[in-house]
Motif scaffolding. Structure first.
Motif, PDB file in Angstrom:
ATOM      1  N   ARG A   1       0.862  -1.314  -0.085  1.00 47.39           N
ATOM      2  CA  ARG A   1       0.081  -0.174  -0.068  1.00 47.39           C
ATOM      3  C   ARG A   1       0.993   1.285  -0.088  1.00 47.39           C
ATOM      4  O   ARG A   1       0.474   2.331  -0.412  1.00 47.39           O
ATOM      5  CB  ARG A   1      -0.850  -0.112   1.194  1.00 47.39           C
ATOM      6  CG  ARG A   1      -1.940  -1.220   1.013  1.00 47.39           C
ATOM      7  CD  ARG A   1      -3.027  -0.944   0.177  1.00 47.39           C
ATOM      8  NE  ARG A   1      -4.248  -1.956   0.427  1.00 47.39           N
ATOM      9  CZ  ARG A   1      -4.326  -2.999  -0.420  1.00 47.39           C
ATOM     10  NH1 ARG A   1      -3.200  -3.297  -1.333  1.00 47.39           N
ATOM     11  NH2 ARG A   1      -5.164  -3.815  -0.155  1.00 47.39           N
TER      12      ARG A   1
ATOM     13  N   ASP B   1       1.992   2.014  -3.376  1.00 48.04           N
ATOM     14  CA  ASP B   1       0.848   2.570  -4.313  1.00 48.04           C
ATOM     15  C   ASP B   1       0.129   3.915  -3.626  1.00 48.04           C
ATOM     16  O   ASP B   1      -0.627   4.416  -4.460  1.00 48.04           O
ATOM     17  CB  ASP B   1      -0.148   1.523  -4.299  1.00 48.04           C
ATOM     18  CG  ASP B   1       0.016   0.514  -5.050  1.00 48.04           C
ATOM     19  OD1 ASP B   1       0.995   0.393  -5.923  1.00 48.04           O
ATOM     20  OD2 ASP B   1      -0.807  -0.758  -5.059  1.00 48.04           O
ATOM     21  N   SER B   2       0.911   4.396  -2.710  1.00 48.99           N
ATOM     22  CA  SER B   2       0.153   5.742  -2.235  1.00 48.99           C
ATOM     23  C   SER B   2       0.629   6.821  -3.141  1.00 48.99           C
ATOM     24  O   SER B   2       1.562   6.973  -3.584  1.00 48.99           O
ATOM     25  CB  SER B   2       0.979   6.078  -0.762  1.00 48.99           C
ATOM     26  OG  SER B   2       2.400   6.027  -0.650  1.00 48.99           O
ATOM     27  N   ARG B   3      -0.351   7.950  -2.985  1.00 46.55           N
ATOM     28  CA  ARG B   3      -0.098   9.208  -3.736  1.00 46.55           C
ATOM     29  C   ARG B   3       1.093   9.874  -3.797  1.00 46.55           C
ATOM     30  O   ARG B   3       1.844  10.304  -5.008  1.00 46.55           O
ATOM     31  CB  ARG B   3      -1.473   9.943  -3.555  1.00 46.55           C
ATOM     32  CG  ARG B   3      -2.777   9.126  -3.774  1.00 46.55           C
ATOM     33  CD  ARG B   3      -4.171   9.939  -3.381  1.00 46.55           C
ATOM     34  NE  ARG B   3      -4.060  11.390  -4.381  1.00 46.55           N
ATOM     35  CZ  ARG B   3      -4.854  12.157  -4.160  1.00 46.55           C
ATOM     36  NH1 ARG B   3      -5.852  12.280  -3.325  1.00 46.55           N
ATOM     37  NH2 ARG B   3      -4.845  13.347  -5.297  1.00 46.55           N
TER      38      ARG B   3
ATOM     39  N   ARG C   1       3.907   8.108  -5.681  1.00 47.82           N
ATOM     40  CA  ARG C   1       3.738   8.204  -7.136  1.00 47.82           C
ATOM     41  C   ARG C   1       3.956   9.509  -7.830  1.00 47.82           C
ATOM     42  O   ARG C   1       4.261   9.792  -8.914  1.00 47.82           O
ATOM     43  CB  ARG C   1       2.221   7.862  -7.468  1.00 47.82           C
ATOM     44  CG  ARG C   1       2.125   6.254  -7.190  1.00 47.82           C
ATOM     45  CD  ARG C   1       0.645   5.792  -7.727  1.00 47.82           C
ATOM     46  NE  ARG C   1       0.417   4.500  -7.611  1.00 47.82           N
ATOM     47  CZ  ARG C   1       0.854   3.609  -8.849  1.00 47.82           C
ATOM     48  NH1 ARG C   1       1.205   4.239  -9.934  1.00 47.82           N
ATOM     49  NH2 ARG C   1       0.570   2.366  -8.615  1.00 47.82           N
TER      50      ARG C   1
ATOM     51  N   THR D   1      -1.931   7.762   1.279  1.00 43.61           N
ATOM     52  CA  THR D   1      -3.064   7.131   0.904  1.00 43.61           C
ATOM     53  C   THR D   1      -3.250   6.613  -0.295  1.00 43.61           C
ATOM     54  O   THR D   1      -2.303   6.869  -1.239  1.00 43.61           O
ATOM     55  CB  THR D   1      -4.197   8.476   1.132  1.00 43.61           C
ATOM     56  OG1 THR D   1      -4.032   9.344   0.116  1.00 43.61           O
ATOM     57  CG2 THR D   1      -4.408   8.926   2.316  1.00 43.61           C
ATOM     58  N   VAL D   2      -4.077   5.601  -0.521  1.00 42.11           N
ATOM     59  CA  VAL D   2      -4.117   4.885  -1.950  1.00 42.11           C
ATOM     60  C   VAL D   2      -5.495   4.989  -2.356  1.00 42.11           C
ATOM     61  O   VAL D   2      -6.637   4.883  -1.554  1.00 42.11           O
ATOM     62  CB  VAL D   2      -3.814   3.407  -1.565  1.00 42.11           C
ATOM     63  CG1 VAL D   2      -4.092   2.749  -2.825  1.00 42.11           C
ATOM     64  CG2 VAL D   2      -2.375   3.418  -0.983  1.00 42.11           C
ATOM     65  N   ASP D   3      -5.547   5.561  -3.668  1.00 47.16           N
ATOM     66  CA  ASP D   3      -6.983   5.766  -4.289  1.00 47.16           C
ATOM     67  C   ASP D   3      -7.771   4.481  -4.194  1.00 47.16           C
ATOM     68  O   ASP D   3      -7.278   3.516  -4.625  1.00 47.16           O
ATOM     69  CB  ASP D   3      -6.928   6.270  -5.797  1.00 47.16           C
ATOM     70  CG  ASP D   3      -6.371   7.878  -5.700  1.00 47.16           C
ATOM     71  OD1 ASP D   3      -6.543   8.351  -4.600  1.00 47.16           O
ATOM     72  OD2 ASP D   3      -5.735   8.149  -6.827  1.00 47.16           O
ATOM     73  N   GLY D   4      -8.857   4.327  -3.784  1.00 54.35           N
ATOM     74  CA  GLY D   4      -9.979   3.314  -3.757  1.00 54.35           C
ATOM     75  C   GLY D   4      -9.682   2.396  -2.706  1.00 54.35           C
ATOM     76  O   GLY D   4     -10.272   1.194  -2.746  1.00 54.35           O
ATOM     77  N   LYS D   5      -8.639   2.570  -1.809  1.00 58.79           N
ATOM     78  CA  LYS D   5      -8.516   1.715  -0.622  1.00 58.79           C
ATOM     79  C   LYS D   5      -8.492   2.116   0.612  1.00 58.79           C
ATOM     80  O   LYS D   5      -8.059   3.455   0.777  1.00 58.79           O
ATOM     81  CB  LYS D   5      -6.820   1.329  -0.933  1.00 58.79           C
ATOM     82  CG  LYS D   5      -6.480   0.433  -2.311  1.00 58.79           C
ATOM     83  CD  LYS D   5      -7.166  -0.879  -2.273  1.00 58.79           C
ATOM     84  CE  LYS D   5      -6.783  -1.508  -3.475  1.00 58.79           C
ATOM     85  NZ  LYS D   5      -7.385  -3.044  -3.670  1.00 58.79           N
TER      86      LYS D   5
END
Length: 282
Positions: free
Chosen positions: A148, A151-153, A156, A200-204
């Motif tokens: 996670r 994949d966090s904003r 990225r 934070t992760v989109d959609g999670k």
């Protein structure tokens, strides 16, 4: 009735009913490749095979061959790779390995003509994980959280906003990893080199405090402002600074002075002043 069916597998670990020892704490290192799914399909296998070799080479160059040779629950994710290692080595993985990985990827880009540029997000975490020495080893919350973080904003955004010719690595550390390895003073980098971010992760349903580290930045970093940025900030952001000047409002009311519990009101329209009553001085 014949009972020839095989025994069904266990589907629960029966949590919260009896106490058991924690699995050993592991250092967790995971990487993901930027833009992998947008590459032509013919490149996917080549890049997937190259990634473990890049990790091995960079760890050896950083003097951390033991991390690779003793890796736990290693696994490829297609566009990434994850492994566990002795958590006492985490400070050395943070530095010098992250810088060494940046240098190895920069050298690859400069000399491996005709191949796709490789830029990596790196996630580092510490937590308890079992190692069953099979395909199911290393599963647990600490491993999930590491993915996670990758994949966090914030992490990225770094590779998206920074030059693909300069910045090849963006790392995100869990708060536990940062506290244990950096704040403690064991890692060879000052805590000020790391930037606190909300991961934070989109959609999670995932939100954790984390820390960014970019060995070779070439663009804006979250939460970092220059002295010029601060000088241009509106005075409202700094209530200790008063704004002074001259205001005019013909036939109206002006407010003057810094408001701290009172105001000074002045009517500049003399024609609106009442005439004195008879028998009284003007």
């Amino acid at each position: 009735m014949h009972d020839d069916s095989p025994e069904l597998p266990t589907t629960t670990a029966d949590p919260h009913h009896r106490s058991r020892p924690l699995p050993p704490y592991r250092g967790i290192l995971a990487v993901d490749m930027k833009g992998f799914t947008r590459r032509p399909a013919i490149e996917h296998e080549v890049l997937s095979r190259a990634l473990p070799e890049l990790l091995r080479t960079s760890l050896e160059h950083a003097g951390l061959a033991d991390v690779w040779n003793g890796r736990l629950f290693p696994a490829t994710t297609g566009d990434g790779y994850i492994l566990g290692f002795d958590p006492t080595l985490m400070p050395l993985v943070i530095h010098p390995w992250l810088h060494t990985l940046q240098d190895v990827l920069a050298e690859l880009d400069a000399h491996a003509l005709g191949t796709a540029r490789i830029r990596l997000r790196v996630g580092l975490h510490i937590g308890p994980l079992p190692d069953t020495a099979d395909a199911f080893g290393g599963n647990g919350t600490a491993r999930t959280d590491t993915h996670r973080l990758l994949d966090s904003r914030p992490v990225r955004a770094v590779l998206a906003d920074h030059s693909e010719h300069v910045t090849y690595v963006a790392a995100v550390l869990s708060d536990r990893c940062y506290t244990d390895a950096v704040v403690s003073g064991y890692a060879g980098r000052h805590p000020h080199a790391f930037i606190e971010v909300p991961a934070t992760v989109d959609g999670k349903p995932f939100a954790q405090r984390a820390w960014l580290y970019v060995p070779a930045p070439s663009g804006p970093l979250p939460g970092r402002t220059t002295s010029a940025d601060r000088a241009q900030a509106p005075a409202a952001a700094n209530p200790s600074r008063a704004v002074t000047g001259t205001l005019r409002a013909d036939r109206g009311i002006i407010n003057t002075g810094l408001v701290r519990g009172g105001q000074h009101l002045t009517n500049l329209d003399r024609s609106a002043r009442p005439e004195p009553e008879a028998g009284h001085d003007a």
